[in-house]
Write an enzyme that holds these catalytic residues in place. Sequence first.
Site, PDB file in Angstrom:
ATOM      1  N   ASP A 192       0.816  -1.221   0.000  1.00  0.00           N
ATOM      2  CA  ASP A 192       0.000   0.000   0.000  1.00  0.00           C
ATOM      3  C   ASP A 192       0.846   1.266   0.000  1.00  0.00           C
ATOM      4  O   ASP A 192       0.330   2.363  -0.160  1.00  0.00           O
ATOM      5  CB  ASP A 192      -0.930  -0.013   1.220  1.00  0.00           C
TER       6      ASP A 192
ATOM      7  N   SER B 240      -7.496   5.597   0.284  1.00  0.00           N
ATOM      8  CA  SER B 240      -7.836   4.313  -0.328  1.00  0.00           C
ATOM      9  C   SER B 240      -9.279   3.941  -0.008  1.00  0.00           C
ATOM     10  O   SER B 240      -9.754   4.152   1.112  1.00  0.00           O
ATOM     11  CB  SER B 240      -6.912   3.208   0.196  1.00  0.00           C
TER      12      SER B 240
ATOM     13  N   GLN C 170      -6.127  -1.585  -6.385  1.00  0.00           N
ATOM     14  CA  GLN C 170      -6.711  -0.676  -5.397  1.00  0.00           C
ATOM     15  C   GLN C 170      -7.440   0.453  -6.111  1.00  0.00           C
ATOM     16  O   GLN C 170      -7.005   0.912  -7.171  1.00  0.00           O
ATOM     17  CB  GLN C 170      -5.617  -0.087  -4.506  1.00  0.00           C
TER      18      GLN C 170
END
Length: 301
Positions: free
Chosen positions: A215, A236, A286
């Site tokens: 991430d 996110s 994502q």
Amino acid sequence: GDLRSVLITSVLNLERLEVDLFRCAGRHHWVPATQRLFGGQIVGQALVAAARAVSRDEQVHSLHCYFVRTGDPKVPVLYEVERTRTGKSFSVRSVKAIQHGKPIFTCQASFQLSQASPVQHQFTMPAVPPPEELLTQEELIQKFLQNPNLAERYRKHLTKIQAEDVPIDIKPVNPPDKFTSEPQEPKQLFWVRARGYIGETDMKVHCCVAAYISDYAFLGTALLPHRQYRLKFMVSLDHSMWFHAPFRADHWMLYECESPWAGGCRSLVQGRLWRRDGVLAVTCAQEGVIRVEQTPNQSKL
């Protein structure tokens, strides 16, 4: 390298409160400038909780997560596991992360017992210089800071980044020029690994560490073609991972990131983590919210 990775000793260390209830026992090692909990930390900790609810022989092959509320770095996170299904080959565990009595994150992770198959293929790893030939992110920043003509606002920005204690080693392959607003292709490549030693252990441990690493700087790939705008807000929405082959998260892996689409204040990013020997180890995806400040076009007259 006999110094244990802080990701193992602290960040991803969970305390068991009940059979399927856990609390993050370590401190929030690194908190982004936004003062929200780092999404990768929540994903990694949730996967730790899920992995403790399956047999040692089962390995995670995928996870799908949603970030539903902002994580508060000032309080612990509780992880509640539901044993959704335990089958002969596959098992599913659902995890809910809770703060202030409300869910901040939900995740479903699927585990599989090892099965051989003749059906195999993968993409080809990009040809890039090895990590030994590249500068670390810290060395690149130090190089910029040595420039006496560096504008003060950039110097402050880089000094702030330099002070961050991120437990990841990063070596950008083609580092973007931080001092230009020229649009760039929405792609980036960098070598990554956990800082410190993890060693040979249950593969699930390395997958939890990779979840943390995956991430970092991921959603920022979508900003590269839009550097003329000032970023107002970026967060996110979800995060998915698929684990394909064994790897060591404390060994260098190439993170290939790209953003195929952006629109409606949302952006999609995709990533692939490659082992040095060219084996595709992990695939990530994502979607996130990105809001920018649109500056009016200046007259050239």
